[in-house]
Design a protein around this motif. Structure first.
Motif, PDB file in Angstrom:
ATOM      1  N   GLU A  12       0.849  -1.194   0.000  1.00 43.10           N
ATOM      2  CA  GLU A  12       0.000   0.000   0.000  1.00 43.10           C
ATOM      3  C   GLU A  12       0.879   1.237   0.000  1.00 43.10           C
ATOM      4  OE1 GLU A  12      -3.454   0.196   2.531  1.00 43.10           O
ATOM      5  OE2 GLU A  12      -3.589  -1.985   2.652  1.00 43.10           O
ATOM      6  N   CYS A  85      -7.372   5.354   5.247  1.00 39.54           N
ATOM      7  CA  CYS A  85      -7.680   4.105   5.928  1.00 39.54           C
ATOM      8  C   CYS A  85      -7.073   4.100   7.347  1.00 39.54           C
ATOM      9  CB  CYS A  85      -7.216   2.924   5.068  1.00 39.54           C
ATOM     10  SG  CYS A  85      -8.044   1.368   5.430  1.00 39.54           S
ATOM     11  N   VAL A 107     -14.557  -4.480   1.136  1.00 43.50           N
ATOM     12  CA  VAL A 107     -13.333  -4.751   0.387  1.00 43.50           C
ATOM     13  C   VAL A 107     -13.699  -4.797  -1.097  1.00 43.50           C
ATOM     14  CG1 VAL A 107     -11.305  -6.204   0.134  1.00 43.50           C
ATOM     15  CG2 VAL A 107     -12.497  -6.148   2.322  1.00 43.50           C
ATOM     16  N   TRP A 131     -10.915  -1.125   1.606  1.00 46.58           N
ATOM     17  CA  TRP A 131     -10.102  -2.268   2.042  1.00 46.58           C
ATOM     18  C   TRP A 131     -10.031  -2.243   3.567  1.00 46.58           C
ATOM     19  CZ3 TRP A 131      -8.578  -5.106  -2.197  1.00 46.58           C
ATOM     20  CH2 TRP A 131      -7.839  -6.261  -1.945  1.00 46.58           C
ATOM     21  N   ALA A 180      -4.112  -6.141  -4.383  1.00 48.85           N
ATOM     22  CA  ALA A 180      -5.012  -7.294  -4.502  1.00 48.85           C
ATOM     23  C   ALA A 180      -4.276  -8.626  -4.592  1.00 48.85           C
ATOM     24  CB  ALA A 180      -5.928  -7.109  -5.703  1.00 48.85           C
ATOM     25  N   TYR A 186      -8.005 -11.589   1.608  1.00 50.08           N
ATOM     26  CA  TYR A 186      -8.779 -10.692   2.467  1.00 50.08           C
ATOM     27  C   TYR A 186     -10.194 -10.437   1.941  1.00 50.08           C
ATOM     28  CZ  TYR A 186      -9.732  -6.666   5.517  1.00 50.08           C
ATOM     29  OH  TYR A 186     -10.280  -5.799   6.433  1.00 50.08           O
ATOM     30  N   PRO A 187     -10.395 -10.245   0.630  1.00 52.29           N
ATOM     31  CA  PRO A 187     -11.766 -10.010   0.145  1.00 52.29           C
ATOM     32  C   PRO A 187     -12.689 -11.216   0.284  1.00 52.29           C
ATOM     33  CG  PRO A 187     -10.142  -9.270  -1.457  1.00 52.29           C
ATOM     34  CD  PRO A 187      -9.406 -10.088  -0.449  1.00 52.29           C
ATOM     35  N   ASN A 191     -16.903 -10.518   3.289  1.00 50.36           N
ATOM     36  CA  ASN A 191     -16.818  -9.230   2.603  1.00 50.36           C
ATOM     37  C   ASN A 191     -18.196  -8.818   2.113  1.00 50.36           C
ATOM     38  OD1 ASN A 191     -16.199  -7.012   1.004  1.00 50.36           O
ATOM     39  ND2 ASN A 191     -15.214  -8.220  -0.602  1.00 50.36           N
TER      40      ASN A 191
END
Length: 225
Positions: A12, A85, A107, A131, A180, A186-187, A191
């Motif tokens: 990020e 974020c 997400v 996210w 991604a 994570y997604p 989600n």
């Protein structure tokens, strides 16, 4: 102008914020406090950018507390700060407000809606990259800047020099792919936007996101035309 960026995870990065800085021939420094434990001083900071990350401001870690101390110094000096974020949460936490689990985990790509007209020429409806599964409490001294369909507290403006966004306008195409592919699982877990990593990459970055990112930075640094 010296821009100091706090980056908390390898995938990020600053994205279009660096593009904006290069346009203005600014000095651009990227710090990795979690890895190296190094932070800039308030005196050597003209603009602080605090990026996202998988950690929480509620975590009991020394570098997180040190970041809050730096943010506090810059707030007192009325210097510009932009947080995305985790970065936005850090600003709110420094001001004494709660960071808690959001009512929905977001997400992927989803609309955000402008809630304030203080910053000119920002579209009423934009599609941003989300996210996160935590959110900030909007500081009483700030105004709500953006909301989404699932989470009201998506952005705040404090005075004319501090912006915190729960989502991301800064990623460019390659940054989205980097986020991604490295955090692809994570997604998939609870989600509420129901998007996979592949679908997030395939969506692409709306061209207006870079323009809006530039306008937000112009506003807090008094470069707005």
């Amino acid at each position: 102008m010296r821009i100091n960026v706090l980056q908390h995870t390898p995938n990020e990065g600053p994205g279009s914020i660096k593009t904006w800085a290069n346009m203005h021939n600014d000095e651009f420094y990227v710090y990795h406090p979690e890895t190296f434990g190094v932070l800039p001083t308030a005196d050597e900071t003209d603009l602080l950018v605090i990026l996202g990350g998988p950690m929480s401001p509620n975590d009991n870690l020394d570098w997180i507390k040190q970041e809050c101390n730096l943010i506090s110094e810059l707030l007192k000096a009325h210097k510009p700060i932009f947080g995305a974020c985790f970065g936005a949460q850090q600003i709110a936490k420094t001001l004494g407000y709660k960071i808690s689990d959001a009512p929905h985990k977001e997400v992927g790509w989803a609309p955000v809606y402008l809630q304030s007209n203080t910053i000119p020429d920002i579209p009423e409806n934009l599609t941003a990259l989300h996210w996160h599964e935590q959110m900030f409490e909007v500081p009483q001294e700030a105004e709500l800047l953006f909301s989404s369909d699932l989470v009201k507290n998506q952005g705040f403006l404090l005075g004319e020099n501090v912006i915190g966004l729960q989502f991301h306008f800064e990623p460019e195409e390659d940054n989205v792919r980097e986020i991604a592919v490295n955090d692809h699982s994570y997604p998939d877990d609870h989600n509420d936007l129901n998007q996979t990593a592949a679908e997030i990459i395939e969506h692409g970055v709306p061209k207006e996101n870079k323009d809006v990112m530039f306008k937000l930075l112009d506003f807090i640094t008094k470069r707005l035309k």
